[in-house]
Design a protein around this motif. Structure first.
Motif, PDB file in Angstrom:
ATOM      1  N   ASP A 197       0.831  -1.202   0.000  1.00  0.00           N
ATOM      2  CA  ASP A 197       0.000   0.000   0.000  1.00  0.00           C
ATOM      3  C   ASP A 197       0.869   1.257   0.000  1.00  0.00           C
ATOM      4  OD1 ASP A 197      -2.333  -1.611   0.212  1.00  0.00           O
ATOM      5  OD2 ASP A 197      -2.055  -1.733   2.390  1.00  0.00           O
ATOM      6  N   ALA A 198       0.214   2.391  -0.310  1.00  0.00           N
ATOM      7  CA  ALA A 198       0.888   3.700  -0.279  1.00  0.00           C
ATOM      8  C   ALA A 198       2.203   3.664  -1.046  1.00  0.00           C
ATOM      9  CB  ALA A 198       1.110   4.146   1.167  1.00  0.00           C
ATOM     10  N   GLN A 199       2.157   3.153  -2.263  1.00  0.00           N
ATOM     11  CA  GLN A 199       3.374   2.985  -3.054  1.00  0.00           C
ATOM     12  C   GLN A 199       3.652   4.203  -3.933  1.00  0.00           C
ATOM     13  OE1 GLN A 199       4.159  -1.378  -4.185  1.00  0.00           O
ATOM     14  NE2 GLN A 199       2.015  -1.080  -4.747  1.00  0.00           N
ATOM     15  N   SER A 200       4.900   4.613  -3.970  1.00  0.00           N
ATOM     16  CA  SER A 200       5.309   5.704  -4.855  1.00  0.00           C
ATOM     17  C   SER A 200       6.779   5.525  -5.191  1.00  0.00           C
ATOM     18  CB  SER A 200       5.076   7.064  -4.192  1.00  0.00           C
ATOM     19  OG  SER A 200       5.854   7.187  -3.015  1.00  0.00           O
ATOM     20  N   VAL A 201       7.227   6.216  -6.238  1.00  0.00           N
ATOM     21  CA  VAL A 201       8.612   6.061  -6.689  1.00  0.00           C
ATOM     22  C   VAL A 201       9.066   7.343  -7.374  1.00  0.00           C
ATOM     23  CG1 VAL A 201       7.844   5.025  -8.871  1.00  0.00           C
ATOM     24  CG2 VAL A 201      10.176   4.630  -8.070  1.00  0.00           C
ATOM     25  N   MET A 202      10.319   7.731  -7.133  1.00  0.00           N
ATOM     26  CA  MET A 202      10.979   8.774  -7.899  1.00  0.00           C
ATOM     27  C   MET A 202      11.808   8.092  -8.978  1.00  0.00           C
ATOM     28  SD  MET A 202      10.273  11.921  -7.096  1.00  0.00           S
ATOM     29  CE  MET A 202      11.585  12.649  -8.077  1.00  0.00           C
ATOM     30  N   THR A 203      11.574   8.480 -10.225  1.00  0.00           N
ATOM     31  CA  THR A 203      12.277   7.860 -11.345  1.00  0.00           C
ATOM     32  C   THR A 203      13.233   8.874 -11.961  1.00  0.00           C
ATOM     33  OG1 THR A 203      10.554   8.454 -12.954  1.00  0.00           O
ATOM     34  CG2 THR A 203      10.305   6.363 -11.800  1.00  0.00           C
ATOM     35  N   TYR A 204      14.505   8.504 -12.067  1.00  0.00           N
ATOM     36  CA  TYR A 204      15.537   9.352 -12.648  1.00  0.00           C
ATOM     37  C   TYR A 204      16.072   8.673 -13.909  1.00  0.00           C
ATOM     38  CZ  TYR A 204      15.382  11.207  -7.895  1.00  0.00           C
ATOM     39  OH  TYR A 204      14.967  11.721  -6.696  1.00  0.00           O
ATOM     40  N   ARG A 205      16.222   9.446 -14.969  1.00  0.00           N
ATOM     41  CA  ARG A 205      16.674   8.909 -16.245  1.00  0.00           C
ATOM     42  C   ARG A 205      17.731   9.820 -16.868  1.00  0.00           C
ATOM     43  NH1 ARG A 205      13.922   5.546 -14.089  1.00  0.00           N
ATOM     44  NH2 ARG A 205      12.165   4.385 -14.983  1.00  0.00           N
ATOM     45  N   ALA A 206      18.733   9.184 -17.512  1.00  0.00           N
ATOM     46  CA  ALA A 206      19.712   9.896 -18.336  1.00  0.00           C
ATOM     47  C   ALA A 206      19.757   9.191 -19.684  1.00  0.00           C
ATOM     48  CB  ALA A 206      21.087   9.887 -17.682  1.00  0.00           C
ATOM     49  N   THR A 207      19.630   9.945 -20.767  1.00  0.00           N
ATOM     50  CA  THR A 207      19.519   9.345 -22.100  1.00  0.00           C
ATOM     51  C   THR A 207      20.429  10.052 -23.093  1.00  0.00           C
ATOM     52  OG1 THR A 207      17.615  10.778 -22.584  1.00  0.00           O
ATOM     53  CG2 THR A 207      17.138   8.551 -21.798  1.00  0.00           C
ATOM     54  N   VAL A 208      20.859   9.297 -24.105  1.00  0.00           N
ATOM     55  CA  VAL A 208      21.618   9.833 -25.221  1.00  0.00           C
ATOM     56  C   VAL A 208      21.104   9.149 -26.483  1.00  0.00           C
ATOM     57  CG1 VAL A 208      23.470   8.150 -24.840  1.00  0.00           C
ATOM     58  CG2 VAL A 208      23.925  10.193 -26.215  1.00  0.00           C
ATOM     59  N   GLY A 209      20.933   9.903 -27.561  1.00  0.00           N
ATOM     60  CA  GLY A 209      20.387   9.306 -28.769  1.00  0.00           C
ATOM     61  C   GLY A 209      20.687  10.102 -30.018  1.00  0.00           C
ATOM     62  N   LYS A 210      20.557   9.419 -31.170  1.00  0.00           N
ATOM     63  CA  LYS A 210      20.834  10.057 -32.468  1.00  0.00           C
ATOM     64  C   LYS A 210      20.013   9.368 -33.543  1.00  0.00           C
ATOM     65  CE  LYS A 210      23.545  13.022 -34.768  1.00  0.00           C
ATOM     66  NZ  LYS A 210      22.744  13.108 -36.009  1.00  0.00           N
ATOM     67  N   ARG A 211      19.484  10.157 -34.465  1.00  0.00           N
ATOM     68  CA  ARG A 211      18.745   9.623 -35.609  1.00  0.00           C
ATOM     69  C   ARG A 211      19.596   9.701 -36.863  1.00  0.00           C
ATOM     70  NH1 ARG A 211      13.314  12.972 -35.687  1.00  0.00           N
ATOM     71  NH2 ARG A 211      14.817  14.580 -35.104  1.00  0.00           N
ATOM     72  N   ILE A 212      19.478   8.647 -37.675  1.00  0.00           N
ATOM     73  CA  ILE A 212      20.166   8.604 -38.962  1.00  0.00           C
ATOM     74  C   ILE A 212      19.156   8.146 -40.010  1.00  0.00           C
ATOM     75  CG2 ILE A 212      22.052   7.593 -40.287  1.00  0.00           C
ATOM     76  CD1 ILE A 212      23.510   7.087 -37.665  1.00  0.00           C
ATOM     77  N   LEU A 213      18.809   9.058 -40.928  1.00  0.00           N
ATOM     78  CA  LEU A 213      17.860   8.746 -42.006  1.00  0.00           C
ATOM     79  C   LEU A 213      16.545   8.180 -41.464  1.00  0.00           C
ATOM     80  CD1 LEU A 213      20.327   7.157 -44.601  1.00  0.00           C
ATOM     81  CD2 LEU A 213      19.488   9.513 -44.499  1.00  0.00           C
ATOM     82  N   GLY A 214      16.039   8.800 -40.420  1.00  0.00           N
ATOM     83  CA  GLY A 214      14.745   8.393 -39.873  1.00  0.00           C
ATOM     84  C   GLY A 214      14.816   7.299 -38.839  1.00  0.00           C
ATOM     85  N   LEU A 215      15.939   6.575 -38.762  1.00  0.00           N
ATOM     86  CA  LEU A 215      16.090   5.519 -37.768  1.00  0.00           C
ATOM     87  C   LEU A 215      16.826   6.084 -36.555  1.00  0.00           C
ATOM     88  CD1 LEU A 215      15.732   2.475 -37.145  1.00  0.00           C
ATOM     89  CD2 LEU A 215      18.033   2.134 -38.050  1.00  0.00           C
ATOM     90  N   GLY A 216      16.217   5.946 -35.390  1.00  0.00           N
ATOM     91  CA  GLY A 216      16.807   6.502 -34.186  1.00  0.00           C
ATOM     92  C   GLY A 216      17.250   5.428 -33.213  1.00  0.00           C
TER      93      GLY A 216
END
Length: 305
Positions: A197-216
């Motif tokens: 019960d009474a469940q909660s969470v802090m979610t932290y994210r770090a991302t890196v990305g690149k698209r090439i000709l529509g494909l990411g």
């Protein structure tokens, strides 16, 4: 044996059912009643798997860039429909294997608040900010003894850009969101039950990305810090005793790694995600499946304007 004899004697004197209150944290640190420990270990394993099912990996599927602004006062925005699934391998309870497949479906929205700063002529987005929001349904296998009071999950947060994706630079960003998780109950044959019960969470994210000709391609690391109020009960039919576990608050910290593959067609982005949640801490004496992580994955369709 001495403890068993004392309990049986107490039951005989009382002439009824005895409730044995057990501290939840003591259960995960080892105890004399194996069956009670199994219930507690299963209960404390559930929240982290629920959290990754509800949140997934990338908070904005298929991209690592913030959205920014078209012109001052005209923010860009996106909305995505996402489905995520995760398998939870829990410690066995009462000698029976216990596993569950959790899944969620929801909508993720983002809107650009600040365009950030240009570091070089073709490298910008430093310090840009997007507001993030999410709402959806988190489903559990009710036929296997699990149920929720309400499947609704929601989250609010923000994403901050380090770099905005361009012809010469990848997109790099970090984000944080607070997420509310539904209460969860498990019951089997009126002899074993536990509740989160009474469940909660802090979610932290770090991302890196690149698209090439529509494909990411996007890669990221996630860290989830959450808490849950856990309680449980075991009815020992041999002794006619009821053993109560908790209630007690437990916390979890889990790191995950994920990747997205996406394809963009004009303003429509289609993405697939696969990730791995690492195992959590397993206290001494706990079953080997306590705190177990595992794979998660999902698909999403996102509209960006």
């Amino acid at each position: 044996m001495r403890l068993r004899a004392l309990l049986v004697a107490a039951f005989s004197i009382a002439g009824g059912t005895t409730a044995l209150a057990v501290d939840l944290h003591a259960q995960t640190l080892g105890c004399g009643f194996e069956e009670i420990c199994e219930v507690a270990d299963a209960a404390v394993t559930v929240p982290a798997r629920l959290a990754i099912t509800a949140a997934g990996g990338n908070p904005v599927p298929g991209t690592a860039s913030t959205l920014g602004m078209r012109v001052p006062g005209s923010p860009r925005w996106s909305i995505a429909l996402r489905g995520t699934v995760a398998r939870a391998q829990l410690p066995p309870v009462g000698g029976s294997d216990l596993a569950a497949t959790f899944w969620s479906i929801g909508a993720d929205a983002s809107i650009g608040l600040f365009n950030g700063f240009m570091l070089l002529p073709t490298i910008g987005g430093f310090g840009s900010v997007d507001a993030l929001a999410s709402a959806g349904l988190l489903r559990v296998p009710e036929g296997d003894g699990f149920e929720t009071d309400s499947p609704l999950t929601w989250a609010l947060g923000a994403r901050v850009g380090i770099l905005r994706e361009s012809f010469t630079a990848p997109g790099v960003s970090v984000s944080a969101m607070f997420r509310s998780l539904p209460d969860l109950d498990y019951a089997r044959d009126s002899t074993v039950s536990f509740a989160n019960d009474a469940q909660s969470v802090m979610t932290y994210r770090a991302t890196v990305g690149k698209r090439i000709l529509g494909l990411g391609l996007t890669a990221g690391i996630a860290h989830d810090r959450g808490s849950s109020e856990v309680s449980g009960r075991l009815v020992d039919q041999g002794w006619l005793l009821e053993h109560d576990i908790g209630p007690g608050e437990v916390s979890f910290n889990r790191t995950s790694f994920f990747g997205n593959v996406s394809y963009t067609l004009l303003i429509l982005n289609m993405a697939a995600e696969l990730g791995w949640q690492e195992d959590g801490d397993r206290p001494a004496g706990a079953h080997e499946d306590t705190g177990k992580g595992g794979l998660f994955g999902g698909i999403a369709v996102r509209l960006a304007i």
